[in-house]
Design an enzyme around this catalytic site. Structure first.
Site, PDB file in Angstrom:
ATOM      1  N   SER A 172       0.838  -1.209   0.000  1.00 19.96           N
ATOM      2  CA  SER A 172       0.000   0.000   0.000  1.00 19.96           C
ATOM      3  C   SER A 172       0.867   1.251   0.000  1.00 19.96           C
ATOM      4  O   SER A 172       1.999   1.225   0.501  1.00 19.96           O
ATOM      5  CB  SER A 172      -0.880   0.018   1.252  1.00 19.96           C
ATOM      6  OG  SER A 172      -1.577   1.246   1.345  1.00 19.96           O
ATOM      7  N   TYR A 196      -1.202  -0.135  10.711  1.00 16.43           N
ATOM      8  CA  TYR A 196      -1.447  -0.694   9.367  1.00 16.43           C
ATOM      9  C   TYR A 196      -0.304  -0.318   8.425  1.00 16.43           C
ATOM     10  O   TYR A 196       0.225  -1.155   7.694  1.00 16.43           O
ATOM     11  CB  TYR A 196      -2.788  -0.150   8.841  1.00 16.43           C
ATOM     12  CG  TYR A 196      -3.106  -0.494   7.399  1.00 16.43           C
ATOM     13  CD1 TYR A 196      -3.620  -1.738   7.046  1.00 16.43           C
ATOM     14  CD2 TYR A 196      -2.915   0.448   6.378  1.00 16.43           C
ATOM     15  CE1 TYR A 196      -3.925  -2.037   5.722  1.00 16.43           C
ATOM     16  CE2 TYR A 196      -3.219   0.152   5.052  1.00 16.43           C
ATOM     17  CZ  TYR A 196      -3.725  -1.088   4.730  1.00 16.43           C
ATOM     18  OH  TYR A 196      -4.024  -1.382   3.417  1.00 16.43           O
TER      19      TYR A 196
HETATM   20  N1  LIG Z   1      -8.945  -0.255  -0.922  1.00 11.04           N
HETATM   21  C1  LIG Z   1      -7.872   0.523  -0.831  1.00 11.04           C
HETATM   22  O1  LIG Z   1      -7.964   1.764  -0.918  1.00 11.04           O
HETATM   23  C2  LIG Z   1      -6.499  -0.090  -0.651  1.00 11.04           C
HETATM   24  C3  LIG Z   1      -5.392   0.755  -0.735  1.00 11.04           C
HETATM   25  C4  LIG Z   1      -4.116   0.227  -0.586  1.00 11.04           C
HETATM   26  C5  LIG Z   1      -3.955  -1.136  -0.359  1.00 11.04           C
HETATM   27  N2  LIG Z   1      -5.049  -1.940  -0.258  1.00 11.04           N
HETATM   28  C6  LIG Z   1      -4.812  -3.370  -0.031  1.00 11.04           C
HETATM   29  O2  LIG Z   1      -5.390  -4.087  -1.097  1.00 11.04           O
HETATM   30  C7  LIG Z   1      -5.707  -5.419  -0.663  1.00 11.04           C
HETATM   31  C8  LIG Z   1      -7.128  -5.739  -1.055  1.00 11.04           C
HETATM   32  O3  LIG Z   1      -8.007  -4.918  -0.298  1.00 11.04           O
HETATM   33  P1  LIG Z   1      -9.415  -4.374  -0.825  1.00 11.04           P
HETATM   34  O4  LIG Z   1      -9.316  -2.915  -0.952  1.00 11.04           O
HETATM   35  O5  LIG Z   1      -9.841  -5.170  -1.982  1.00 11.04           O
HETATM   36  O6  LIG Z   1     -10.313  -4.607   0.467  1.00 11.04           O
HETATM   37  P2  LIG Z   1     -11.338  -5.742   0.904  1.00 11.04           P
HETATM   38  O7  LIG Z   1     -12.381  -5.871  -0.146  1.00 11.04           O
HETATM   39  O8  LIG Z   1     -11.751  -5.358   2.275  1.00 11.04           O
HETATM   40  O9  LIG Z   1     -10.459  -7.065   0.925  1.00 11.04           O
HETATM   41  C9  LIG Z   1      -9.747  -7.537   2.010  1.00 11.04           C
HETATM   42  C10 LIG Z   1      -9.597  -9.025   1.830  1.00 11.04           C
HETATM   43  O10 LIG Z   1      -8.784  -9.561   2.873  1.00 11.04           O
HETATM   44  C11 LIG Z   1      -9.445 -10.729   3.348  1.00 11.04           C
HETATM   45  N3  LIG Z   1      -9.039 -11.054   4.702  1.00 11.04           N
HETATM   46  C12 LIG Z   1      -8.955 -10.228   5.762  1.00 11.04           C
HETATM   47  N4  LIG Z   1      -8.566 -10.919   6.850  1.00 11.04           N
HETATM   48  C13 LIG Z   1      -8.400 -12.214   6.459  1.00 11.04           C
HETATM   49  C14 LIG Z   1      -8.022 -13.409   7.111  1.00 11.04           C
HETATM   50  N5  LIG Z   1      -7.758 -13.432   8.425  1.00 11.04           N
HETATM   51  N6  LIG Z   1      -7.927 -14.551   6.397  1.00 11.04           N
HETATM   52  C15 LIG Z   1      -8.231 -14.559   5.082  1.00 11.04           C
HETATM   53  N7  LIG Z   1      -8.630 -13.448   4.399  1.00 11.04           N
HETATM   54  C16 LIG Z   1      -8.708 -12.296   5.085  1.00 11.04           C
HETATM   55  C17 LIG Z   1     -10.910 -10.383   3.271  1.00 11.04           C
HETATM   56  O11 LIG Z   1     -11.686 -11.562   3.384  1.00 11.04           O
HETATM   57  P3  LIG Z   1     -13.193 -11.593   3.991  1.00 11.04           P
HETATM   58  O12 LIG Z   1     -14.101 -11.373   2.825  1.00 11.04           O
HETATM   59  O13 LIG Z   1     -13.311 -12.946   4.570  1.00 11.04           O
HETATM   60  O14 LIG Z   1     -13.268 -10.493   5.018  1.00 11.04           O
HETATM   61  C18 LIG Z   1     -10.941  -9.752   1.881  1.00 11.04           C
HETATM   62  O15 LIG Z   1     -10.951 -10.737   0.890  1.00 11.04           O
HETATM   63  C19 LIG Z   1      -5.466  -5.425   0.847  1.00 11.04           C
HETATM   64  O16 LIG Z   1      -4.214  -5.996   1.099  1.00 11.04           O
HETATM   65  C20 LIG Z   1      -5.449  -3.954   1.205  1.00 11.04           C
HETATM   66  O17 LIG Z   1      -4.691  -3.731   2.367  1.00 11.04           O
HETATM   67  C21 LIG Z   1      -6.318  -1.454  -0.417  1.00 11.04           C
END
Ligand SMILES: NC(=O)c1ccc[n+]([C@@H]2O[C@H](COP(=O)([O-])OP(=O)(O)OC[C@H]3O[C@@H](n4cnc5c(N)ncnc54)[C@H](OP(=O)(O)O)[C@@H]3O)[C@@H](O)[C@H]2O)c1
Length: 246
Positions: free
Chosen positions: A139, A152
């Site tokens: 990130s 985080y």
């Molecule tokens: N959205 C943003 O602005 C942003 C920016 C920078 C980086 N990121 C990174 O991008 C990646 C994807 O995030 P996203 O934005 O697509 O958000 P998201 O939709 O909230 O996805 C998070 C994912 O992590 C999974 N997860 C969390 N804890 C877990 C565990 N204990 N075991 C297995 N799976 C787990 C969730 O599964 P469940 O469905 O079971 O909860 C979900 O599939 C993440 O690494 C996030 O930190 C996001």
């Protein structure tokens, strides 16, 4: 032998975008995560739309003692692990994490310890093939410690450093490691979050991940303009930065 790509955290918004981009390229997939029903829904949709093979595996990344079993039962006979995308992440709440070690530990385990330990194991599966890729989603939050999200941010920064080292280690094995640093993306993680700007759609980020992989990049900011925003953020002197309340 058939090749398959594993997506860790496949219910994630960004992972769904990347899954579509992979499916459009005819890749067979294994979707791993905690929510079996949702994973099955995504799998059926991808199978119907793109005529690929998609399997579902249950995984809670924080159950560290279950990683070995997960890896051992991952592939069917005759299947090769051609690639891994790790999209697992947990934003948590900074002020809660600052005072509650359980919340801080959850953020560190789900963003750093869990992904690192599992990717190490998966790399062992891939090394004998001397081919393939590992994509880790870090990130922009990992580029500089900020008072509003330093638990985080430090876990993501650590994950980014891990990916950098893993890339160096796996280079001679013929395995590409790509670090992805998204800015703000419209997913469940950021839903309702105040102060977001230049928000990207997950499908655009998913396609961007595949393009960066195909270009052989080591690391990529998505969308690309975040590279310049973070250049500015990183160059602000600490004496000023600590007064900004960011
Ligand atoms: N959205 C943003 O602005 C942003 C920016 C920078 C980086 N990121 C990174 O991008 C990646 C994807 O995030 P996203 O934005 O697509 O958000 P998201 O939709 O909230 O996805 C998070 C994912 O992590 C999974 N997860 C969390 N804890 C877990 C565990 N204990 N075991 C297995 N799976 C787990 C969730 O599964 P469940 O469905 O079971 O909860 C979900 O599939 C993440 O690494 C996030 O930190 C996001």
């Amino acid at each position: 032998m058939s090749e398959t790509v594993l997506i860790l955290g496949a219910t994630s918004g960004i992972a769904r975008g990347a899954a579509i981009a992979l499916a459009q390229r005819g890749r067979n997939l294994i979707l791993a995560g905690r929510d079996e029903e949702e994973l099955q829904r995504i799998a059926s949709d991808l199978t119907i739309r793109y005529n690929i093979s998609v399997h579902v595996r249950l995984l809670d990344i924080s159950a560290l003692n279950e990683h070995e079993e997960f890896v051992a039962s991952l592939l069917h006979t005759g299947e090769i692990l051609a690639g891994v995308l790790c999209a697992i992440g947990y934003l948590g709440e900074q002020e809660t994490a600052f005072t509650d070690p359980n919340e801080a530990s959850r953020i560190m385990t789900q963003n750093y310890t869990g992904p690192v330990l599992l990717l190490d194991r998966l790399a062992q599966l891939m090394i004998p093939n001397r081919a393939g890729f590992i994509i880790g989603i870090a990130s922009v939050a990992g580029d500089r410690g900020r008072q509003s999200n330093f638990i985080y941010g430090s876990a993501k920064g650590g994950f980014g450093l891990y990916l950098q080292g893993l890339r160096n280690r796996l280079f001679r094995e013929g395995i590409q490691v790509l670090t992805v640093k998204p800015g703000f993306v419209d997913t469940a993680m950021t839903y309702g979050m105040p102060g977001m700007f230049l928000v990207a759609q997950p499908e655009v980020v998913g396609e961007g991940i595949l393009r960066a992989l195909e270009k052989g990049k080591d690391a990529v900011y998505l969308p690309g303009f975040w590279r310049y925003i973070m250049l500015i953020i990183r160059s602000i002197p600490e004496k000023i930065f600590k007064r900004l309340g960011l």
